[in-house]
Design an enzyme around this catalytic site. Structure first.
Site, short mmCIF file in Angstrom:
data_model
loop_
_atom_site.label_atom_id
_atom_site.label_comp_id
_atom_site.label_asym_id
_atom_site.label_seq_id
_atom_site.Cartn_x
_atom_site.Cartn_y
_atom_site.Cartn_z
N GLU A 166 -85.91 80.72 -30.68
CA GLU A 166 -86.62 79.65 -29.95
C GLU A 166 -85.73 78.40 -29.84
OE1 GLU A 166 -90.50 78.95 -31.61
OE2 GLU A 166 -91.22 80.92 -31.00
N GLN A 179 -73.87 80.46 -34.60
CA GLN A 179 -74.80 81.15 -35.50
C GLN A 179 -74.15 82.33 -36.19
OE1 GLN A 179 -78.40 82.41 -33.56
NE2 GLN A 179 -79.39 82.95 -35.49
N ARG A 238 -91.09 70.82 -30.27
CA ARG A 238 -91.23 71.72 -31.42
C ARG A 238 -91.98 71.13 -32.60
NH1 ARG A 238 -90.48 76.53 -28.92
NH2 ARG A 238 -88.55 76.50 -27.71
C1 LIG Z 1 -95.01 75.80 -27.44
C2 LIG Z 1 -93.93 76.51 -26.67
C3 LIG Z 1 -94.16 77.78 -26.21
C4 LIG Z 1 -93.17 78.47 -25.48
N1 LIG Z 1 -93.41 79.74 -25.02
C5 LIG Z 1 -92.47 80.40 -24.33
C6 LIG Z 1 -92.69 81.72 -23.82
O1 LIG Z 1 -93.73 82.30 -24.02
N2 LIG Z 1 -91.70 82.33 -23.14
C7 LIG Z 1 -90.49 81.72 -22.89
O2 LIG Z 1 -89.63 82.30 -22.25
N3 LIG Z 1 -90.25 80.47 -23.35
C8 LIG Z 1 -91.20 79.80 -24.05
N4 LIG Z 1 -90.94 78.53 -24.52
C9 LIG Z 1 -89.62 77.95 -24.28
C10 LIG Z 1 -89.64 76.97 -23.09
O3 LIG Z 1 -89.95 77.64 -21.90
C11 LIG Z 1 -88.27 76.28 -22.94
O4 LIG Z 1 -87.29 77.26 -22.69
C12 LIG Z 1 -87.88 75.51 -24.17
O5 LIG Z 1 -88.92 74.73 -24.64
C13 LIG Z 1 -86.69 74.61 -23.84
O6 LIG Z 1 -87.16 73.59 -23.00
P1 LIG Z 1 -86.27 72.95 -21.89
O7 LIG Z 1 -85.79 73.96 -20.91
O8 LIG Z 1 -87.07 71.79 -21.37
O9 LIG Z 1 -85.07 72.39 -22.81
P2 LIG Z 1 -83.56 72.14 -22.45
O10 LIG Z 1 -82.88 73.38 -22.03
O11 LIG Z 1 -82.98 71.47 -23.65
O12 LIG Z 1 -83.59 71.14 -21.27
C14 LIG Z 1 -84.02 69.80 -21.44
C15 LIG Z 1 -84.40 69.27 -20.07
O13 LIG Z 1 -83.23 69.22 -19.25
C16 LIG Z 1 -83.57 69.58 -17.93
N5 LIG Z 1 -82.89 70.84 -17.60
C17 LIG Z 1 -82.25 71.68 -18.46
N6 LIG Z 1 -81.72 72.71 -17.82
C18 LIG Z 1 -82.03 72.55 -16.52
C19 LIG Z 1 -81.77 73.31 -15.37
N7 LIG Z 1 -81.07 74.45 -15.42
N8 LIG Z 1 -82.25 72.88 -14.20
C20 LIG Z 1 -82.93 71.73 -14.12
N9 LIG Z 1 -83.23 70.93 -15.19
C21 LIG Z 1 -82.77 71.36 -16.36
C22 LIG Z 1 -85.08 69.76 -17.90
O14 LIG Z 1 -85.69 68.53 -17.58
C23 LIG Z 1 -85.39 70.13 -19.32
O15 LIG Z 1 -86.73 69.89 -19.71
C24 LIG Z 1 -91.91 77.84 -25.23
C25 LIG Z 1 -91.70 76.55 -25.71
C26 LIG Z 1 -92.68 75.88 -26.43
C27 LIG Z 1 -92.39 74.49 -26.94
#
Ligand SMILES: Cc1cc2nc3c(=O)[nH]c(=O)nc-3n(C[C@H](O)[C@H](O)[C@H](O)COP(=O)(O)OP(=O)(O)OC[C@H]3O[C@@H](n4cnc5c(N)ncnc54)[C@H](O)[C@@H]3O)c2cc1C
Length: 284
Positions: free
Chosen positions: A126, A138, A234
């Site tokens: 995660e 890792q 998280r």
């Molecule tokens: C409670 C919970 C449940 C979840 N359940 C699932 C699940 O069932 N299945 C699953 O697959 N995942 C799940 N996730 C993971 C979730 O979908 C995200 O992958 C994870 O939280 C990382 O978030 P993020 O992409 O915002 O973070 P980061 O990758 O750190 O990105 C941070 C921010 O940068 C921007 N950003 C990053 N990359 C891009 C890009 N390529 N294009 C445009 N903007 C970008 C966005 O604004 C993003 O929010 C879960 C997460 C949580 C917290």
């Protein structure tokens, strides 16, 4: 030391210590005596910013601050060439305003590297979904022998004797299968002359039977904006319990390292009787 307050415990009753107290249940026969059952993560800061102020652009600093906070303030002040600090703001006030204005890119200059141990493979699966502003390294299950692996007990199981026993029995059985598979695969591929390659072939296949609870180690480096985004997601009540517990520990660490950049996070006891956090400034 009470069990709940320890990082974990070894299955061995022979080497009691305050860090790894003796377990209160029968030691399973197949897990080795030195197997460590983690009850909480272990975080160690490996690197933090070392701010070096340029003598030709000195800032009129006010109040307490850490190097990471000064680096962010310096970067923010450069935008308006306000090193004289005309508003007489302390670093903490200055960074509070940065968060309020959503000027989060300034926080990207401060990076913190943390060694994370005592977490499960499911937690790191995660964690590494957080991409922007992060770097990870890792432990490799292809190279490292997991027949002496440690394990992380899911928080929901801790404290229930029947569930703990059932969980340990499954872990024990998985580890036994792993050891057997490695031995048999080493035989099966005995014609591979390079022993390191042969071991890798055996371990990479055998690891398929190890549980998600297998302990892993990871070095994570993130800038403060990235740390904030990850911790927001998280440490919330919707997060899975182990990563939520990890996020609360990491948040406390970051609040020590750079209080002004994490001061709007508030840790509270949620309805499920576990700690969670909420914050003042969403995704700056
Ligand atoms: C409670 C919970 C449940 C979840 N359940 C699932 C699940 O069932 N299945 C699953 O697959 N995942 C799940 N996730 C993971 C979730 O979908 C995200 O992958 C994870 O939280 C990382 O978030 P993020 O992409 O915002 O973070 P980061 O990758 O750190 O990105 C941070 C921010 O940068 C921007 N950003 C990053 N990359 C891009 C890009 N390529 N294009 C445009 N903007 C970008 C966005 O604004 C993003 O929010 C879960 C997460 C949580 C917290």
């Amino acid at each position: 030391m009470a069990r709940a307050a320890a990082i974990g415990y070894r299955l061995s009753a022979a080497v009691p210590s305050s860090l790894f107290p003796v377990p209160s249940f029968p030691v399973p026969s197949l897990l080795t005596a030195s197997t460590l059952i983690y009850l909480e993560p272990r975080l160690t800061v490996l690197a933090r910013p070392a701010f070096a102020e340029p003598s030709h652009l000195p800032v009129n600093w006010l109040g307490d601050s850490t190097d990471g906070e000064r680096l962010a303030e310096f970067a923010g002040r450069l935008c308006y060439m306000s090193q004289r600090n005309p508003a007489n703001r302390t670093t903490r006030d200055y960074l509070e305003n940065i968060k309020k204005q959503g000027h989060g890119s300034v926080l990207e200059h401060a990076n913190y590297s943390v060694l994370i141990e005592g977490v499960s493979r499911s937690l790191t699966h995660e964690l590494v979904r957080h991409r922007a502003g992060w770097a990870y390294s890792q432990l490799s299950q292809r190279y490292v022998d997991e027949s002496v692996a440690d394990f992380v007990m899911p928080p929901a199981i801790i404290g229930d004797d029947a569930l703990e026993t059932a969980w340990k029995s499954q872990v024990e059985s998985a580890q036994k299968s792993y050891v057997t598979l490695v031995e048999e695969l080493m035989q099966r591929y005995s014609w591979v002359a390079d022993k390191v390659h042969r071991r890798k072939m055996a371990r990479e296949a055998a690891r398929a039977v190890l549980p998600n609870a297998t302990e892993t180690k990871i070095v994570a480096t993130g800038n403060v904006r990235a740390w904030r985004t990850m911790l927001e997601l998280r440490s919330s009540e919707g997060a899975e319990m182990e990563i939520r517990r990890f996020a609360i520990t990491a948040l406390r660490l970051m609040q020590q390292e750079a209080p002004a950049m994490f001061s709007d996070f508030e840790i509270y006891l949620a309805e499920d009787r576990k700690e969670a956090a909420r914050l003042g400034y969403h995704k700056i």
